[in-house]
Design an enzyme around this catalytic site. Structure first.
Site, PDB file in Angstrom:
ATOM      1  N   GLN A  51      13.346  -4.966 -32.274  1.00  0.00           N
ATOM      2  CA  GLN A  51      14.385  -3.946 -32.353  1.00  0.00           C
ATOM      3  C   GLN A  51      14.989  -3.919 -33.759  1.00  0.00           C
ATOM      4  O   GLN A  51      15.280  -2.845 -34.301  1.00  0.00           O
ATOM      5  CB  GLN A  51      15.475  -4.228 -31.315  1.00  0.00           C
ATOM      6  CG  GLN A  51      15.004  -4.120 -29.872  1.00  0.00           C
ATOM      7  CD  GLN A  51      14.648  -2.701 -29.467  1.00  0.00           C
ATOM      8  OE1 GLN A  51      15.225  -1.743 -29.956  1.00  0.00           O
ATOM      9  NE2 GLN A  51      13.692  -2.566 -28.561  1.00  0.00           N
TER      10      GLN A  51
ATOM     11  N   ASP B 157      14.584   0.319 -40.236  1.00  0.00           N
ATOM     12  CA  ASP B 157      13.892   1.492 -40.780  1.00  0.00           C
ATOM     13  C   ASP B 157      14.983   2.544 -40.997  1.00  0.00           C
ATOM     14  O   ASP B 157      15.323   3.303 -40.100  1.00  0.00           O
ATOM     15  CB  ASP B 157      12.834   1.986 -39.799  1.00  0.00           C
ATOM     16  CG  ASP B 157      12.064   3.198 -40.309  1.00  0.00           C
ATOM     17  OD1 ASP B 157      12.534   3.835 -41.276  1.00  0.00           O
ATOM     18  OD2 ASP B 157      11.008   3.512 -39.736  1.00  0.00           O
TER      19      ASP B 157
ATOM     20  N   ARG C 154      14.274   6.259 -40.285  1.00  0.00           N
ATOM     21  CA  ARG C 154      14.329   6.540 -38.839  1.00  0.00           C
ATOM     22  C   ARG C 154      15.763   6.560 -38.327  1.00  0.00           C
ATOM     23  O   ARG C 154      16.226   7.555 -37.754  1.00  0.00           O
ATOM     24  CB  ARG C 154      13.521   5.478 -38.103  1.00  0.00           C
ATOM     25  CG  ARG C 154      13.769   5.407 -36.602  1.00  0.00           C
ATOM     26  CD  ARG C 154      13.241   4.070 -36.065  1.00  0.00           C
ATOM     27  NE  ARG C 154      13.437   3.910 -34.633  1.00  0.00           N
ATOM     28  CZ  ARG C 154      14.515   3.357 -34.069  1.00  0.00           C
ATOM     29  NH1 ARG C 154      15.522   2.959 -34.835  1.00  0.00           N
ATOM     30  NH2 ARG C 154      14.591   3.214 -32.764  1.00  0.00           N
TER      31      ARG C 154
ATOM     32  N   GLY D 287      14.286   5.305 -22.763  1.00  0.00           N
ATOM     33  CA  GLY D 287      13.795   4.134 -23.465  1.00  0.00           C
ATOM     34  C   GLY D 287      14.810   3.687 -24.502  1.00  0.00           C
ATOM     35  O   GLY D 287      14.538   3.677 -25.694  1.00  0.00           O
TER      36      GLY D 287
ATOM     37  N   GLU E  13      16.482   1.794 -19.805  1.00  0.00           N
ATOM     38  CA  GLU E  13      15.613   0.870 -20.529  1.00  0.00           C
ATOM     39  C   GLU E  13      14.932  -0.066 -19.536  1.00  0.00           C
ATOM     40  O   GLU E  13      15.598  -0.722 -18.731  1.00  0.00           O
ATOM     41  CB  GLU E  13      16.418   0.057 -21.551  1.00  0.00           C
ATOM     42  CG  GLU E  13      15.655  -1.058 -22.236  1.00  0.00           C
ATOM     43  CD  GLU E  13      14.391  -0.590 -22.950  1.00  0.00           C
ATOM     44  OE1 GLU E  13      13.367  -1.291 -22.853  1.00  0.00           O
ATOM     45  OE2 GLU E  13      14.427   0.479 -23.589  1.00  0.00           O
TER      46      GLU E  13
ATOM     47  N   GLU F  77      10.450   6.966 -14.848  1.00  0.00           N
ATOM     48  CA  GLU F  77       9.634   7.509 -13.770  1.00  0.00           C
ATOM     49  C   GLU F  77      10.214   7.155 -12.399  1.00  0.00           C
ATOM     50  O   GLU F  77       9.875   7.799 -11.397  1.00  0.00           O
ATOM     51  CB  GLU F  77       8.202   6.975 -13.860  1.00  0.00           C
ATOM     52  CG  GLU F  77       7.397   7.502 -15.032  1.00  0.00           C
ATOM     53  CD  GLU F  77       7.601   6.707 -16.319  1.00  0.00           C
ATOM     54  OE1 GLU F  77       6.883   6.961 -17.300  1.00  0.00           O
ATOM     55  OE2 GLU F  77       8.499   5.821 -16.352  1.00  0.00           O
TER      56      GLU F  77
ATOM     57  N   GLU G 191      13.438   7.998 -28.799  1.00  0.00           N
ATOM     58  CA  GLU G 191      12.547   7.767 -29.936  1.00  0.00           C
ATOM     59  C   GLU G 191      11.199   7.376 -29.325  1.00  0.00           C
ATOM     60  O   GLU G 191      10.859   6.196 -29.230  1.00  0.00           O
ATOM     61  CB  GLU G 191      13.110   6.669 -30.846  1.00  0.00           C
ATOM     62  CG  GLU G 191      12.423   6.585 -32.203  1.00  0.00           C
ATOM     63  CD  GLU G 191      11.317   5.556 -32.218  1.00  0.00           C
ATOM     64  OE1 GLU G 191      10.226   5.876 -31.684  1.00  0.00           O
ATOM     65  OE2 GLU G 191      11.527   4.479 -32.762  1.00  0.00           O
TER      66      GLU G 191
ATOM     67  N   GLU H 194       1.090   4.472 -27.629  1.00  0.00           N
ATOM     68  CA  GLU H 194       1.948   3.854 -26.618  1.00  0.00           C
ATOM     69  C   GLU H 194       2.241   4.794 -25.447  1.00  0.00           C
ATOM     70  O   GLU H 194       2.804   4.381 -24.456  1.00  0.00           O
ATOM     71  CB  GLU H 194       3.259   3.315 -27.213  1.00  0.00           C
ATOM     72  CG  GLU H 194       3.030   2.182 -28.198  1.00  0.00           C
ATOM     73  CD  GLU H 194       4.308   1.683 -28.833  1.00  0.00           C
ATOM     74  OE1 GLU H 194       5.332   2.400 -28.800  1.00  0.00           O
ATOM     75  OE2 GLU H 194       4.303   0.563 -29.361  1.00  0.00           O
TER      76      GLU H 194
ATOM     77  N   SER I 121       6.447   9.723 -20.822  1.00  0.00           N
ATOM     78  CA  SER I 121       7.700   9.348 -20.151  1.00  0.00           C
ATOM     79  C   SER I 121       8.831  10.276 -20.572  1.00  0.00           C
ATOM     80  O   SER I 121       9.703  10.627 -19.753  1.00  0.00           O
ATOM     81  CB  SER I 121       8.051   7.896 -20.473  1.00  0.00           C
ATOM     82  OG  SER I 121       7.079   7.008 -19.968  1.00  0.00           O
TER      83      SER I 121
ATOM     84  N   HIS J  45       8.526   2.586 -40.685  1.00  0.00           N
ATOM     85  CA  HIS J  45       7.779   1.513 -40.016  1.00  0.00           C
ATOM     86  C   HIS J  45       6.517   2.046 -39.343  1.00  0.00           C
ATOM     87  O   HIS J  45       5.680   1.259 -38.889  1.00  0.00           O
ATOM     88  CB  HIS J  45       8.667   0.781 -39.001  1.00  0.00           C
ATOM     89  CG  HIS J  45       8.878   1.497 -37.706  1.00  0.00           C
ATOM     90  ND1 HIS J  45       9.741   2.581 -37.588  1.00  0.00           N
ATOM     91  CD2 HIS J  45       8.349   1.307 -36.463  1.00  0.00           C
ATOM     92  CE1 HIS J  45       9.730   3.005 -36.331  1.00  0.00           C
ATOM     93  NE2 HIS J  45       8.898   2.257 -35.640  1.00  0.00           N
TER      94      HIS J  45
END
Length: 535
Positions: free
Chosen positions: A153, A159, A162, A186, A208, A238, A252, A261, A266, A410
């Site tokens: 994290q 970053d 970002r 997320g 999360e 979900e 993100e 990924e 999602s 990143h």
């Protein structure tokens, strides 16, 4: 299939302001706690007690005393017309929204039990989670373990391109957030949830699935002026249930090449489940940019890795039977690094993914036709890719880009390197296809084909002069991550107009035309060509 009860709800957790055992004096038993859904049902943990209060959905009764105070009772036995309760606790939530969310989950939980009926050994017969249907368990386990660690994290938080772009996109568009309900898909450390609260969101649900949810709760609690408007829910988007619809989704979800990924799926599922009609998504649009490149140094570096397998007497063992397999294996790895944009030998094109409209199934297979006009005569070593995303705010539109030549993120950039380069002349047309097929390890198999068409007199008759193809696994990249190298400039470089894909309705940022690199001739190139012919 049979599935344990707790798995249906993916273990959402709720922080409790206080928990009191009804069998004890309130002053002696009240303490903060956690309500956690797991495979055994619901567990209510006292901070001061090691043994949790276990609740079976078939016997629990939940009574709301006030907006933030509830009583949870477990039925014991029936005596005549009266129901006796074996144990009970009072639970106090931190705010109305968390209380409503908890009651919503309990109601859905009980409803599922009543609808499906009980199976043997405390299980219920139900279908698998949509996420679990698509993704193999070993991959998801490693994925959530990775993102459950603070060091990863921190890498993302540091970053600054970002994080700074997200902060600016949210705070510059306060009118989109003030008084609105936000779902952070997320949530990770919870940083985007905090940004949304800073912008005036009415309430933020931070969803999360990894153990990072615990750290997010701690971080958010340490910012008390914002914490009252943020609820952390541990679970997958979900599977979790929310007490209300969202006006805005923030996330993100971008991976390498935008789609690695498979979190974009999602993000889209969360849109379909939680977002109100005409709700906003931050970000709203993503674009994959592509351009052919030349990089003799990189090509030789990859090819030389397989030279180890050319040894005919390695401790008395001939390794050469595996040389061809090793050679192709190294070229099956996409290269992740930052490169000099002058290595691009044609203007880039892009493919648009509109997160507000795309269907989840459309992300399972992405097929992109390629067409470029070479700006210089050279060897084409493959296709370079990067992405950008658009925050389409009502006040300010802001792009987050990972383009070569821009401040490094990143994500870096990605290059698919051909084991058999093709030769082109300036003005020659390069065609091909980039085909991405999702697999259950949360990534994609990449199929790339590049062809050089006939050039010069007679070219109008068509025909392909050279073709080269490769298959790569986006899950297993070569993390080169070197900074861009300085190259000598080619002479008499001419700019070409930007090539765009059709049906693009969003204006892109103005990017400088790439300068084309004339790389030095290397004596080893002929050796590599000879090597490839023997593979």
């Amino acid at each position: 299939m049979e599935e344990s009860l707790g798995q249906k709800w993916k273990q959402p957790e709720f922080a409790l302001a206080s928990v009191s055992d009804l069998s004890l004096a309130p002053s002696s038993s009240a303490s903060p706690g956690i309500a956690r859904f797991n495979s055994d049902g619901l567990q209510i943990h006292h901070q001061s007690h090691q043994i949790p209060f276990n609740v079976d959905p078939r016997t629990v009764q939940l009574f709301k005393v006030s907006p933030v105070l509830s009583v949870c009772l477990v039925e014991g036995s029936d005596v005549g017309k009266k129901t006796l309760y074996s144990r009970g606790v009072t639970i106090q939530f931190r705010n109305d929204e968390e209380s409503a969310a908890f009651h919503c989950v309990v109601q859905q939980w009980k409803k599922e039990v009543n609808a499906q009926g009980n199976g043997r050994n405390g299980t219920i017969t139900t279908s698998k989670s949509k996420f679990d249907d698509k993704i193999e368990s070993s991959s998801s386990k490693m994925y959530f373990h990775y993102y459950g660690q603070l060091l990863h994290q921190q890498n993302m938080l540091q970053d600054y391109v970002r994080t700074g772009t997200y902060h600016a996109a949210v705070l510059e568009n306060r009118t989109d957030f003030i008084g609105r309900v936000v779902v952070d898909v997320g949530a990770g450390s919870g940083i985007l949830s905090l940004f949304a609260a800073q912008a005036g969101a009415k309430h933020v649900y931070a969803v999360e699935a990894s153990e990072m949810a615990e750290y997010a709760r701690k971080l958010i609690a340490g910012n008390p002026t914002l914490a009252q408007r943020i609820t952390v829910i541990k679970g997958k988007v979900e599977d979790v249930e929310l007490p209300e619809k969202a006006d805005i989704l923030i996330s993100e979800p971008m991976g390498t090449l935008l789609v690695n990924e498979r979190m974009l799926e999602s993000y889209v599922i969360a849109r379909d489940r939680f977002l109100v009609p005409a709700g906003k998504m931050f970000p709203a649009v993503g674009r994959i940019h592509m351009a052919p490149f030349t990089d003799e140094y990189l090509f030789i570096e990859i090819a030389n890795k397989a030279l180890f397998w050319q040894q005919q007497n390695y401790y008395g063992v001939d390794l050469t039977p595996l040389h061809g397999t090793a050679f192709q294996g190294y070229f099956s790895q996409p290269v992740v690094d930052a490169f000099d944009p002058r290595l691009l030998i044609a203007p880039s094109m892009f493919h648009v993914i509109d997160f507000t409209k795309i269907k989840e199934e459309e992300l399972y297979e992405i097929d992109i036709p390629l067409r470029f006009i070479a700006s210089v005569g050279t060897r084409v070593h493959g296709l370079a890719c990067w992405f950008d995303v658009l925050f389409d705010g009502s006040t300010v539109q802001r792009w987050l880009t990972t383009a070569p030549g821009s401040p490094t993120t990143h994500w870096y950039q990605l290059r698919c390197v051909l084991s058999q380069p093709i030769y082109v002349m300036a003005g020659q047309e390069i065609t091909g296809r980039l085909h991405l097929i999702a697999h259950n390890a949360q990534s994609y198999t990449i199929y790339l084909t590049l062809s050089a068409k006939m050039w010069g007199p007679g070219a109008e008759q068509g025909g392909i002069l050279q073709t080269s193809s490769c298959k790569l696994d986006l899950k297993e990249p070569y993390y080169r991550m070197s900074q861009p190298q300085a190259y000598a400039l080619a002479q008499d470089q001419q700019s070409q107009p930007l090539i765009q894909t059709q049906d693009i309705h969003i204006q892109s940022q103005d990017l400088d035309e790439p300068e084309i690199v004339q790389q030095p001739s290397l004596n080893s190139c002929a050796q590599i060509d000879s090597l490839m012919r023997n593979v």
